[in-house]
Motif scaffolding. Structure first.
Motif, PDB file in Angstrom:
ATOM      1  N   GLU A 200       0.840  -1.207   0.000  1.00 58.72           N
ATOM      2  CA  GLU A 200       0.000   0.000   0.000  1.00 58.72           C
ATOM      3  C   GLU A 200       0.870   1.250   0.000  1.00 58.72           C
ATOM      4  O   GLU A 200       0.566   2.233  -0.691  1.00 58.72           O
ATOM      5  CB  GLU A 200      -0.904   0.003   1.237  1.00 58.72           C
ATOM      6  CG  GLU A 200      -2.125  -0.891   1.111  1.00 58.72           C
ATOM      7  CD  GLU A 200      -3.049  -0.759   2.302  1.00 58.72           C
ATOM      8  OE1 GLU A 200      -4.254  -0.501   2.093  1.00 58.72           O
ATOM      9  OE2 GLU A 200      -2.567  -0.907   3.448  1.00 58.72           O
ATOM     10  N   LYS A 206      -4.455  -1.821  -3.013  1.00 57.04           N
ATOM     11  CA  LYS A 206      -5.390  -1.084  -2.165  1.00 57.04           C
ATOM     12  C   LYS A 206      -6.100  -2.106  -1.295  1.00 57.04           C
ATOM     13  O   LYS A 206      -6.535  -3.143  -1.778  1.00 57.04           O
ATOM     14  CB  LYS A 206      -6.381  -0.300  -3.031  1.00 57.04           C
ATOM     15  CG  LYS A 206      -7.389   0.496  -2.223  1.00 57.04           C
ATOM     16  CD  LYS A 206      -8.167   1.452  -3.110  1.00 57.04           C
ATOM     17  CE  LYS A 206      -8.859   0.706  -4.227  1.00 57.04           C
ATOM     18  NZ  LYS A 206      -9.705   1.613  -5.059  1.00 57.04           N
ATOM     19  N   ARG A 207      -6.202  -1.801   0.000  1.00 55.64           N
ATOM     20  CA  ARG A 207      -6.839  -2.712   0.947  1.00 55.64           C
ATOM     21  C   ARG A 207      -8.237  -2.187   1.246  1.00 55.64           C
ATOM     22  O   ARG A 207      -8.405  -1.039   1.670  1.00 55.64           O
ATOM     23  CB  ARG A 207      -6.004  -2.820   2.213  1.00 55.64           C
ATOM     24  CG  ARG A 207      -6.614  -3.736   3.239  1.00 55.64           C
ATOM     25  CD  ARG A 207      -5.652  -4.207   4.323  1.00 55.64           C
ATOM     26  NE  ARG A 207      -4.576  -3.291   4.645  1.00 55.64           N
ATOM     27  CZ  ARG A 207      -3.551  -3.598   5.445  1.00 55.64           C
ATOM     28  NH1 ARG A 207      -3.459  -4.818   5.974  1.00 55.64           N
ATOM     29  NH2 ARG A 207      -2.617  -2.715   5.697  1.00 55.64           N
TER      30      ARG A 207
END
Length: 219
Positions: A200, A206-207
């Motif tokens: 990230e 992207k989490r």
């Protein structure tokens, strides 16, 4: 003066002759059989030696101390005898000698056998220095194998997994769960979380929070 000296020596000679003693005897074997052809000697001055043809001997000796020896060597048979005698008076004295087998060869063989046994025992003694060296080498090999095994089984660091995690996400169609990543790589939940956080930070993934888990999506 010369005549007196000659008379003196003649007197001594006659005294020794007059006071001479006859020493005689028989030579016997160990089984008490008369031993013929034995050699008999006495350490008189001068020394006297005779061969006992019929098994008997005889010496005329002045007063004094003597050693009578007898030996017999024939047909690989060695026998010997020795006696000390002191002559202090005139007369005829009998000294029979019994020959005993000589064990010189047997003793020599026995000594050689003992020496061989001693040498054999010496060479069979453990070499402690060699044993110590072998033990040290053994421990060294064991430590080397353990370190080598640990090196090959060492878990990859977080920074080493970033590319592999990216490849895994790509194979999953560009998105996967953090739980699936953990199943794929033998790391703890905390380390997987660190890997994702690093990705990230690099703006590679992207989490997305979903329920109790996370969905990881490639950017």
């Amino acid at each position: 003066m010369i005549k007196k000296t000659l008379y003196f020596f003649m007197f001594l000679f006659l005294v020794n002759f007059v006071t001479a003693t006859t020493l005689h005897g028989t030579i016997y074997s160990f089984d008490l059989e008369k031993r013929t052809d034995a050699i008999v000697s006495v350490d008189s001055v001068p020394p006297q030696t005779k061969v006992a043809k019929d098994g008997t001997y005889s010496f005329d000796l002045p007063f004094g101390e003597y050693t009578i020896t007898a030996s017999y060597n024939q047909d690989n048979s060695k026998e010997s005898a020795s006696e000390n005698i002191r002559i202090e008076k005139e007369g005829s004295f009998i000294l029979d000698l019994i020959l005993f087998p000589s064990f010189e060869e047997e003793e020599l063989l026995f000594e050689e056998a003992e020496q061989e046994v001693a040498e054999h025992e010496y060479f069979e003694e453990p070499n402690y220095l060699a044993l110590i060296i072998i033990v040290i080498l053994g421990f060294g090999i064991i430590i080397y194998l353990i370190l080598k095994y640990k090196k090959h089984t060492k878990k990859p660091e977080v920074t080493d997994l970033t590319d592999e995690v990216i490849d895994f996400i790509k194979k999953q169609g560009g998105r996967t769960t953090q739980k699936d990543i953990r199943k794929q790589f033998p790391l703890s939940e905390a380390k997987i979380s660190l890997v994702v956080s690093e990705l990230e930070h690099k703006n590679l993934v992207k989490r997305i929070k979903k329920g109790r888990g996370n969905i990881i999506v490639l950017n």
